[in-house]
Write an enzyme that holds these catalytic residues in place. Structure first.
Site, short mmCIF file in Angstrom:
data_model
loop_
_atom_site.label_atom_id
_atom_site.label_comp_id
_atom_site.label_asym_id
_atom_site.label_seq_id
_atom_site.Cartn_x
_atom_site.Cartn_y
_atom_site.Cartn_z
N CYS A 151 13.74 10.36 7.09
CA CYS A 151 13.57 9.96 8.50
C CYS A 151 14.96 9.95 9.27
O CYS A 151 15.05 9.96 10.23
CB CYS A 151 13.06 8.59 8.46
SG CYS A 151 13.92 7.40 7.42
N GLU A 200 9.42 1.03 11.04
CA GLU A 200 10.42 2.09 10.69
C GLU A 200 9.72 3.36 10.69
O GLU A 200 8.82 3.55 9.93
CB GLU A 200 11.15 1.82 9.27
CG GLU A 200 11.65 0.38 8.86
CD GLU A 200 12.86 0.18 9.57
OE1 GLU A 200 13.63 1.05 10.38
OE2 GLU A 200 13.14 -0.97 9.84
N GLU A 258 10.64 16.03 15.28
CA GLU A 258 10.73 16.04 13.99
C GLU A 258 9.97 16.97 13.13
O GLU A 258 8.87 17.03 12.98
CB GLU A 258 10.58 14.38 13.46
CG GLU A 258 10.82 14.24 12.14
CD GLU A 258 10.49 12.93 11.52
OE1 GLU A 258 9.18 12.23 11.79
OE2 GLU A 258 10.90 12.04 11.20
N LYS A 288 0.87 -0.99 -0.14
CA LYS A 288 0.02 -0.12 0.10
C LYS A 288 0.94 1.20 -0.21
O LYS A 288 1.51 1.57 0.97
CB LYS A 288 -1.07 0.02 1.21
CG LYS A 288 -2.04 1.09 0.84
CD LYS A 288 -2.55 1.63 2.20
CE LYS A 288 -1.75 3.00 2.79
NZ LYS A 288 -1.80 4.29 1.83
P1 NAP Z 1 2.21 8.29 7.61
O1 NAP Z 1 1.32 9.39 7.70
O2 NAP Z 1 2.43 7.29 8.88
O3 NAP Z 1 1.86 7.29 6.39
C1 NAP Z 1 2.59 6.01 5.97
C2 NAP Z 1 1.85 4.97 5.44
O4 NAP Z 1 1.04 4.60 6.45
C3 NAP Z 1 0.95 5.81 4.45
O5 NAP Z 1 0.77 4.89 3.38
C4 NAP Z 1 -0.16 5.92 4.97
O6 NAP Z 1 -1.21 6.19 4.07
C5 NAP Z 1 -0.41 4.94 6.00
N1 NAP Z 1 -1.34 5.09 6.98
C6 NAP Z 1 -1.80 6.30 7.63
N2 NAP Z 1 -2.74 6.00 8.51
C7 NAP Z 1 -2.68 4.61 8.54
C8 NAP Z 1 -3.37 3.67 9.56
N3 NAP Z 1 -4.17 4.10 10.53
N4 NAP Z 1 -3.23 2.31 9.33
C9 NAP Z 1 -2.70 1.91 8.27
N5 NAP Z 1 -2.07 2.63 7.60
C10 NAP Z 1 -1.87 4.12 7.64
O7 NAP Z 1 3.76 8.83 7.26
P2 NAP Z 1 4.00 9.69 6.02
O8 NAP Z 1 3.62 11.14 6.52
O9 NAP Z 1 3.75 9.16 4.76
O10 NAP Z 1 5.72 9.74 6.23
C11 NAP Z 1 6.47 10.64 6.97
C12 NAP Z 1 6.82 9.81 8.16
O11 NAP Z 1 7.54 8.73 7.78
C13 NAP Z 1 7.94 10.58 9.16
O12 NAP Z 1 7.57 10.53 10.24
C14 NAP Z 1 9.10 9.92 8.81
O13 NAP Z 1 9.94 9.82 9.72
C15 NAP Z 1 8.81 8.57 8.60
N6 NAP Z 1 9.53 7.69 7.76
C16 NAP Z 1 10.30 6.71 8.45
C17 NAP Z 1 11.54 6.03 7.66
C18 NAP Z 1 12.24 5.05 8.50
O14 NAP Z 1 12.79 4.29 7.89
N7 NAP Z 1 12.34 5.09 9.70
C19 NAP Z 1 11.39 6.19 6.25
C20 NAP Z 1 10.82 7.43 5.61
C21 NAP Z 1 9.82 8.00 6.50
P3 NAP Z 1 -1.85 7.64 3.62
O15 NAP Z 1 -0.68 8.28 2.82
O16 NAP Z 1 -3.17 7.29 2.43
O17 NAP Z 1 -2.24 8.30 4.81
#
Ligand code: NAP
Ligand code: MG
Length: 476
Positions: free
Chosen positions: A283, A249, A380, A174
């Protein structure tokens, strides 16, 4: 190869009928250039069931040689479609084209690494007290849900899908709302390369609907997630009901530590892009810089000068190093952090302003005079913002570094090998670079301590994470 912007299920691109449609907005131009229909609940169920069928009928028992051939063919398919894949991420999230191209090449390398790993991955024989013969087998889990973010859409999808498939699982991927296109293309490329229909399904759609439906589906055995700490925590809660396997992650607030005995020129030249790359939406961004006081002014002068030379602009331009933020919403959030810092009279040494009439651009910002309690220092930002503070004492600095709920990545710069090893051991993070700003190596484990997550992507650790470990004892 024809690619439709719809769910990719059982080897076919579909145009979703009832799913909510999300606009695809180019963050550099603010123009809507497409639409992606989200999967319906019926499509989520069809995708998981199809993946489960393929797991039981073919993929689980596919020979290692055949599985490796298919993964190598996927890598070739990625390389053949590299230009279109890179363009998709440029248009979806404003990623600079040179980065997008590198990330597509990384995706291909990841498939090659795990294709090569298949025949070298197995269990152990163990001498047990009862005599006889004892051995372990690594068995695939079944259906894995891979839920990925928008900041590195293609490589993160690859680094979940490739080891999961290599270990014998089927995957439902997804992608995030802003960046579904390269994921759907990966589904089609993999199928074209000979992956059985159903082994990789791709479903766009909202996290709250499609994501949660996957996490709670009874046939999904593991959720491999990359994204925010808040959503990671929600997934952990949902997964707890059925004791599903998870790997998370999550966010970060990584340190960059500069000692007075470091090669200052090199540290100052390399450090800016360790936070500003991908417009800081990384991240691993080294967004908290700790500089030994003796060299503080000299380092800051060089850092600011190097930051001012960063080329911010049109992500389609080969020379661009930093593109726009992903959305107006993301820019607003970043500006909120900067406004807070200005209100507290922190010094913004450069950048921090919008630098184009069109597109969600912010010039890379260097913030000085922060206090450890400041929101901009602790949270962050996920934008092109760095805070730099001086330190006097190694012990006190390590305490400050570790005074964070996060522990993903970090760098430290020193010529003293003893100090480097001593400090490296004490920093609470899953990934650390000494005299370098690189975080990701295909062959090495990647993941976080504390609220930055659990489980590891990449390297052989990832492949282990997509298996159950079974012990078998044979009496003699
Ligand atoms: P996010 O809002 O957590 O979304 C990540 C994924 O989860 C998206 O596909 C999102 O779908 C989905 N999602 C949202 N709510 C959900 C739920 N209740 N149940 C299941 N899936 C759900 O993160 P983001 O805004 O895309 O990315 C930014 C964050 O990712 C930052 O905090 C960053 O640090 C972190 N990140 C971490 C790493 C690592 O390897 N540690 C790497 C990259 C990014 P939708 O887009 O449809 O909401
Ligand atoms: Mg989000």
């Amino acid at each position: 190869m024809k690619i439709d912007f719809g769910p990719f299920i059982n080897g076919e691109s579909r145009i979703a009928r009832g799913g909510k449609r999300s606009p695809l907005i180019n963050p550099a131009t603010e123009q809507t250039w497409g639409e992606m229909p989200g999967a319906t609940p019926a499509e989520v169920d069809a995708a998981v069931n199809g993946a489960h069928r393929t797991f039981e009928d073919t993929w689980r028992d596919c020979t290692p040689g055949k599985r490796a051939d298919i993964l190598f063919a996927i890598a070739r398919g990625i390389r053949e479609n590299a230009a279109a894949l890179a363009e998709a991420d440029v248009n979806c999230i404003g990623k600079p084209i040179s980065d997008a191209r590198d990330e597509v090449a990384l995706g291909a390398k990841i498939f090659e690494y795990y294709a090569g790993a298949i025949g070298k991955f197995g269990g152990q024989t163990i001498p047990v007290a009862a005599g006889g013969f004892d051995f372990t087998i690594r068995q695939p889990l079944g259906v894995v849900a891979a839920i990925v973010p928008w900041n590195f859409p293609f490589p993160i999808a690859c680094w979940k899908v490739a080891p999961a498939l290599a270990a014998g699982n089927c995957v439902v991927l997804k992608p995030a709302k802003p960046s579904p296109v390269s994921a759907v293309m990966l589904g089609a490329i993999a199928h074209h390369a000979g992956l059985p229909a159903g082994a990789l399904q791709v479903l766009a759609g909202a996290g709250s609907a499609v994501g949660e439906a996957l996490v709670t589906h009874p046939l999904v055995r593991k959720i491999s997630f990359t994204g925010s700490t808040a959503v990671g925590s929600r997934i952990m809660e949902l997964a707890a009901r059925d004791i599903k396997r998870i790997s998370l992650e999550l966010g970060g607030k990584s340190p960059n530590i500069v000692f007075a005995d470091a090669d200052l020129e090199q540290a100052a030249a390399k450090s800016p892009m360790s936070v500003f790359a991908n417009a800081g939406q990384d991240c691993c961004a080294r967004s908290r810089v700790f500089v030994e006081r003796k060299v503080f002014d000299a380092f800051v002068d060089r850092f600011v000068a190097a930051t001012k030379t960063i080329v911010v602009g049109d992500p389609r331009d080969e020379k661009t190093q930093v593109g726009p933020l992903v959305s107006a919403e993301q820019r607003k959030m970043v500006e909120g952090f900067l406004d807070g810092a200005r209100n507290d009279r922190r010094r913004v040494a450069c950048g921090g302003t919008r630098c184009s009439d069109r597109g969600y651009f912010i010039a890379p910002a260097v913030v000085l005079d922060c206090e450890p309690a400041d929101r901009i220092w602790r949270e962050e930002v996920f934008g092109p913002v760095v805070c730099i503070r001086p330190f006097d004492d190694e012990e006190e600095m390590i305490r400050e570094v570790n005074d964070s709920p996060y522990g993903l990545s970090g760098s430290l710069w020193t010529r003293d090998i003893g100090r480097a090893l001593r400090v490296a051991r004490r920093v609470e993070s899953g990934v650390l670079s000494i005299n370098s700003n690189s975080s990701v190596h295909v062959e090495a484990p990647f993941g976080g301590f504390k609220q930055s997550g659990m489980g590891r992507d990449l390297g052989m650790a990832a492949m282990e994470g997509y298996t159950e470990l079974k012990n078998v004892y044979v009496a003699s």
